[in-house]
Design a protein around this motif. Sequence first.
Motif, mmCIF file in Angstrom:
data_model
loop_
_atom_site.group_PDB
_atom_site.id
_atom_site.type_symbol
_atom_site.label_atom_id
_atom_site.label_comp_id
_atom_site.label_asym_id
_atom_site.label_seq_id
_atom_site.Cartn_x
_atom_site.Cartn_y
_atom_site.Cartn_z
ATOM 1 N N ARG A 97 66.483 81.699 80.189
ATOM 2 C CA ARG A 97 66.829 82.983 79.906
ATOM 3 C C ARG A 97 65.698 83.782 79.041
ATOM 4 N N LYS A 107 70.698 89.934 84.203
ATOM 5 C CA LYS A 107 70.216 89.131 83.013
ATOM 6 C C LYS A 107 68.522 88.897 83.580
ATOM 7 N N ARG A 124 65.568 86.558 83.179
ATOM 8 C CA ARG A 124 65.043 85.165 83.061
ATOM 9 C C ARG A 124 64.068 84.725 83.954
#
Length: 255
Positions: free
Chosen positions: A76, A89, A91
């Motif tokens: 991440r 997200k 990452r």
Amino acid sequence: MGRITQLNIAEMVYFSMNLDLNEIERIEKLSLRALYTAFIEFGFDAWEYFRQSTDDPKDIAEDLTREILDRFGGYRIEQRILGNVDYRKARYVVLPELSQRQALYVDSKAEKSTSSAALQMSQLSMSVRQVRGGDNTDVPGIIKPVEKFGDHSYLTTTLLAHYCYRSNESGSSRDVPPYYLSQVTLAAIPNGRLQDRYNPDQFDTIWIAGRNAPTRGEAFRARLSFNRLQQKATWRVQTIKYNANHNTLSEEWRE
């Protein structure tokens, strides 16, 4: 001290603009495989999650996806990602020969159909090219194939978790709980740079018509056909089925 040694190690990733199309395909396949594994690890609990909840099926799907993705893991990046999806997200995706910053988008749908899923253009980086109402459409996705957040570029990857369910069987015409999860279809929607491989024109398409009504000012939508996408690349659509009689799920990754 040489220029390379002055760079922060995080700057030595393989930048999005340098990826070839096969590398983008590999990144999307790896991402779908990880999501698929997270669902398998969650097991039959997904079925119980649906049955026990009294929320709207759409809300159940969104909550379930977020809970499952807590097990997603990966490398991440502390960077806020914007987007109109249930889960997003920043990452790194790490392959043997490269590391790549990724903006991962995962959206959830809860429907009774098993053949397709409704998507908004704000959830896509590719254009939707299809014949609709006798007219040729070519509507661009709102997400960019490579997005800029902070000081860095991120390859965008969109995954879909499509929950097929049925409601109670009391004879009521209303869609009321309890809800029973039949299967989950996971799909990797191609990045916009793969347009010519998956939807080069209106007649070679992975889309079917959505349910928006332009006469009422509704935003353009399309439905992703799982069958059409599978015909392009089998691995891009994976199905997990739930057996309530034995409290088990059945799955087999398809290449």
